[in-house]
Write a protein that holds these residues in place. Sequence first.
Motif, PDB file in Angstrom:
ATOM      1  N   LEU A  16      58.406  -1.270 -41.774  1.00 60.74           N
ATOM      2  CA  LEU A  16      58.928   0.190 -42.224  1.00 60.74           C
ATOM      3  C   LEU A  16      58.850   0.650 -43.529  1.00 60.74           C
ATOM      4  O   LEU A  16      58.500   1.881 -43.677  1.00 60.74           O
ATOM      5  N   ILE A  17      58.752  -0.281 -44.292  1.00 63.11           N
ATOM      6  CA  ILE A  17      58.621   0.257 -46.033  1.00 63.11           C
ATOM      7  C   ILE A  17      57.089   0.583 -46.148  1.00 63.11           C
ATOM      8  O   ILE A  17      57.029   1.543 -47.020  1.00 63.11           O
ATOM      9  N   MET A  18      56.262  -0.185 -45.599  1.00 56.73           N
ATOM     10  CA  MET A  18      54.938   0.038 -45.803  1.00 56.73           C
ATOM     11  C   MET A  18      54.308   1.554 -45.331  1.00 56.73           C
ATOM     12  O   MET A  18      53.464   1.895 -45.871  1.00 56.73           O
ATOM     13  N   LEU A  19      55.029   1.681 -44.028  1.00 55.84           N
ATOM     14  CA  LEU A  19      54.602   2.716 -43.353  1.00 55.84           C
ATOM     15  C   LEU A  19      55.309   4.016 -43.820  1.00 55.84           C
ATOM     16  O   LEU A  19      55.153   5.205 -43.322  1.00 55.84           O
ATOM     17  N   LYS A  20      56.158   3.645 -44.732  1.00 50.87           N
ATOM     18  CA  LYS A  20      57.261   4.970 -45.352  1.00 50.87           C
ATOM     19  C   LYS A  20      58.211   5.484 -44.424  1.00 50.87           C
ATOM     20  O   LYS A  20      58.534   6.762 -44.419  1.00 50.87           O
TER      21      LYS A  20
END
Length: 485
Positions: A16-20
């Motif tokens: 979730l954080i890497m794909l923003k």
Amino acid sequence: MLTILGFLMIATFLVLIMLKKLSPIAALVLVPALFCVFVGKGAGLGDYVIDGVTDLAPTAAMLMFAIVYFGVMIDVGLFDPVVRGILKFCKADPLRIVVGTAVLAAIVSLDGDGSTTFMITVSAMYPLYKRLKMSLVVMTGVAAMANGVMNTLPWGGPTARAATALKVDASDIFVPMIPALAVGLLFVLVLAYVLGRRERARLGVLTLDEVLVEETETVLVGAGSGTEAKLPAGSGTEAKLPGGSGTEAELPGGSGPAAESAAVSGEPEDDGLQGLDPDRPTLRPRLYWFNALLTVVLLTAMIMEWLPIPVLFLLGAALALTVNFPHMPDQKARIAAHAENVLNVSGMVFAAAVFTGVLQGTGMVDHMAKWLVDNIPAGMGPHMAFVTGVLSIPLTYFMSNDGFYFGILPVLAEAGQAHGVSSLEIARASIVGQPLHMSSPLVPAVYVLVGMAKVEFGDHTRFVVKWAALTSLVVLGAGILFGIV
């Protein structure tokens, strides 16, 4: 089931954080809360979060006052000589700038505190990266890896935890590991050289006349004073790239196209950099040696553990503000100038408390650790030091140092002893994962790094994970080659 859900929760958070898709704060809060319900322990969520917040509250307090303290020291000019020296070496060469970032981060890391390292490194290097349009994730990645290698110092945390958990002497862990750690640091410098060459190939090397270079070298990143760095009177502002590309480089003070556009629109120029010139009003040259002595005493007290670190920074920040800015409006202005960094970092720490609280409170961490240990092949028993080193890379990334060193390391050491592997070898191997650990979402200092550098945490993670993991493997390989582990 808890094992699967634990790994799935971590994977969901990272994706979730890497794909923003979510901000780090939202992901740190919402993902564990959701999985806590899946586990069937939603009724205990409040207790888990409060326990996590209680555990991390001292860290949050330390970071809050450390940011204020070092922010004030930067404002008053304590680090100007060091910064000028580094920037003089770097000039406008992207290769030198990246290597200089690694060297500066490694040197400052001697104080044993990641937050301090990142604040000073970013404050020194950020202006150059912005002005030359270099990749900011290169800066954050190189700084995090250099600090990760140096984080193995006996007063840095992991080595002391390993010594405490296995009841061995910290010096017996660290001193024999020095050759392997030196190789790891050398690898970071080589990697910085390679990344710097890539940046140089992409951007070229700016050719500025000596006056402009000297002026640019004195620029520091500020925290809200709004005082722009000035160019010498009558200087031109175009800096050509080699090869006649004609690309314009924006210089401090800005009278080029970007500044002209800002003037027409009536808006102040905002390139993400607020430069502080050598004549900024917050400078306190007459108090330079007082501030230097105060900082030395503070770092000495931290290393010698005279008082808890949060208390030391609280006292240091109060004293620094009072002496350097005796008038109340000036103190309020300095606090307000650094309030954004304080809020961002402390907010991230308390959000991380939800993540760690749920991991530990639901028992997911224990089940994950037990599953890993149980699945170590019996034939690997005599090689438990190697196994420990390999496991330390992902485990110290996915959980806190406390969880790994006090929860998992004793189990690995016991398994090793059954096959004739000493606790010291296990302890030495356990610290090789620190280059990757320093970019873990559970490490508060990394939020200081990405926050001050204005880099998305997901972008930093995507860039640094592969290189930091490789650095850890290099340290482990060197330890095995030298017969240390």
